[in-house]
Design an enzyme around this catalytic site. Structure first.
Site, PDB file in Angstrom:
ATOM      1  N   ASP A  68       0.608  -0.943   0.197  1.00 37.89           N
ATOM      2  CA  ASP A  68      -0.010   0.242  -0.252  1.00 37.89           C
ATOM      3  C   ASP A  68       0.817   1.353  -0.143  1.00 37.89           C
ATOM      4  OD1 ASP A  68       0.802  -0.666   2.861  1.00 37.89           O
ATOM      5  OD2 ASP A  68      -0.798  -0.592   3.222  1.00 37.89           O
ATOM      6  N   ASN A 136      -7.249  -2.826  14.815  1.00 40.98           N
ATOM      7  CA  ASN A 136      -8.359  -3.383  14.324  1.00 40.98           C
ATOM      8  C   ASN A 136      -8.706  -4.186  13.186  1.00 40.98           C
ATOM      9  OD1 ASN A 136      -7.862  -1.704  11.582  1.00 40.98           O
ATOM     10  ND2 ASN A 136      -9.373  -0.205  11.675  1.00 40.98           N
ATOM     11  N   HIS A 138      -7.148  -4.725  10.664  1.00 41.94           N
ATOM     12  CA  HIS A 138      -6.856  -4.240   9.062  1.00 41.94           C
ATOM     13  C   HIS A 138      -5.223  -5.760   8.895  1.00 41.94           C
ATOM     14  CE1 HIS A 138      -4.420  -0.479   9.635  1.00 41.94           C
ATOM     15  NE2 HIS A 138      -3.965  -1.674   9.402  1.00 41.94           N
ATOM     16  N   GLU A 143      -9.488  -1.645   5.259  1.00 40.34           N
ATOM     17  CA  GLU A 143     -10.555  -1.450   6.946  1.00 40.34           C
ATOM     18  C   GLU A 143     -11.573  -2.913   7.056  1.00 40.34           C
ATOM     19  OE1 GLU A 143      -8.483   0.380   8.799  1.00 40.34           O
ATOM     20  OE2 GLU A 143      -8.309   2.441   7.996  1.00 40.34           O
TER      21      GLU A 143
HETATM   22  C1  F6R Z   1       1.712  -1.483   6.113  1.00 43.61           C
HETATM   23  C2  F6R Z   1       0.532  -1.987   6.088  1.00 43.61           C
HETATM   24  C3  F6R Z   1      -0.184  -1.807   6.678  1.00 43.61           C
HETATM   25  C4  F6R Z   1       0.287  -2.340   8.645  1.00 43.61           C
HETATM   26  C5  F6R Z   1      -0.374  -2.374   9.995  1.00 43.61           C
HETATM   27  C6  F6R Z   1       0.368  -2.712  11.067  1.00 43.61           C
HETATM   28  O1  F6R Z   1       2.269  -0.999   4.841  1.00 43.61           O
HETATM   29  O2  F6R Z   1      -0.301  -2.559   5.238  1.00 43.61           O
HETATM   30  O3  F6R Z   1      -1.721  -2.828   7.454  1.00 43.61           O
HETATM   31  O4  F6R Z   1       1.256  -3.250   8.685  1.00 43.61           O
HETATM   32  O5  F6R Z   1      -1.320  -0.799   9.985  1.00 43.61           O
HETATM   33  O6  F6R Z   1       1.091  -1.298  11.882  1.00 43.61           O
HETATM   34  P1  F6R Z   1       2.303  -1.202  12.912  1.00 43.61           P
HETATM   35  O7  F6R Z   1       3.079  -2.442  12.009  1.00 43.61           O
HETATM   36  O8  F6R Z   1       3.343  -0.053  12.338  1.00 43.61           O
HETATM   37  O9  F6R Z   1       1.306  -2.081  13.678  1.00 43.61           O
END
Ligand code: F6R
Length: 241
Positions: A68, A136, A138, A143
């Site tokens: 992403d 959450n 995701h 989301e």
């Molecule tokens: C980032 C992504 C997100 C993160 C998630 C956890 O490329 O795809 O899904 O993996 O937001 O983020 P952290 O690791 O910072 O807790």
């Protein structure tokens, strides 16, 4: 069915994740790897860099696809996911620029960027997809309530995700409101998936992913249906299992 590996420290989690990466890169010189940004995979990236420096692995023929990218940040903004990947991994290994792929949308209406990324991805099979997970549940920026059938698309980030990511920006206002992300269906095409999560704020999402019903309110719960997912977590993230 998930394979679950629980470790004591973030370092041990990172090393365990890198065992999967190393095994792939040693066996397959032209491996296709799916990568994530965020805090969770940083330790894994450090281990990959060490393996490269110790000549255990090379990325010369590796192809990478990131999950992403934010929309609306200037190209030289340090918090674009492209900048993040170069700062934390790509500039420290021998991967070729032309083999690095991140989605990129000009604005939230740039649907052709989604089609282009999906078309490109369709030419490859991701051997190993690295995932983090939001508090959450995701995955990527899919989301809660994203259809499981989704392909690469543009999303409006939830407040919770923007608040979670605020720590990287000087204020909440600076956190982008939209992002482009591989869809859930896109992610599930990977041959093998490792999901890295640590800390107490992930433990409910880990529980719901592993034990909860399949529900679009818990995007990561769809991973229950993938044949080869390994969840690598610390004790805090595992606390509710
Ligand atoms: C980032 C992504 C997100 C993160 C998630 C956890 O490329 O795809 O899904 O993996 O937001 O983020 P952290 O690791 O910072 O807790």
């Amino acid at each position: 069915m998930f394979k679950i590996i629980i470790k004591n420290t973030y370092q041990e989690v990172s090393e365990a994740a890198n065992e999967f990466m190393r095994e792939l890169l040693v066996a397959k010189k032209d491996a296709v790897i799916g990568l994530a940004t965020g805090s969770s995979p940083l330790g894994l990236y450090d281990e990959m860099i060490k393996d490269y420096q110790n000549k255990v692995v090379s990325f010369k023929n590796t192809v990478s696809f990131n999950l992403d990218e934010y929309i609306g940040l200037s190209d030289d903004h340090p918090e674009t996911y492209r900048s993040f990947m170069y700062a934390n991994l790509f500039s420290k290994i021998d991967i070729l620029d032309e083999n690095v792929h991140l989605p990129k949308a000009i604005d939230e209406n740039d649907l052709s960027a989604c089609e282009e990324y999906e078309t490109l991805l369709a030419k490859y099979l991701v051997d190993l997809q690295v995932l983090g997970m939001g508090s959450n549940a995701h995955i990527g920026f899919n989301e809660p309530n994203t259809p499981f059938e989704s392909l690469t698309h543009i999303v409006e980030l939830t407040n919770r995700t923007r608040l979670d990511n605020q720590r990287f920006f000087s204020s909440l206002d600076e956190v982008p409101t939209h992002a482009i992300t591989m869809g859930i269906k896109t992610i599930l095409k990977a041959k093998k998936i490792i999901l890295i999560a640590t800390g107490v704020n992930k433990n409910q999402a880990i529980y719901d992913m592993v034990n909860g019903p399949l529900s679009i309110e818990v995007p990561a719960s769809i991973l229950q249906q993938h044949p080869d997912v390994t969840v690598i977590i610390d004790k805090e993230a595992a606390a509710k299992l």
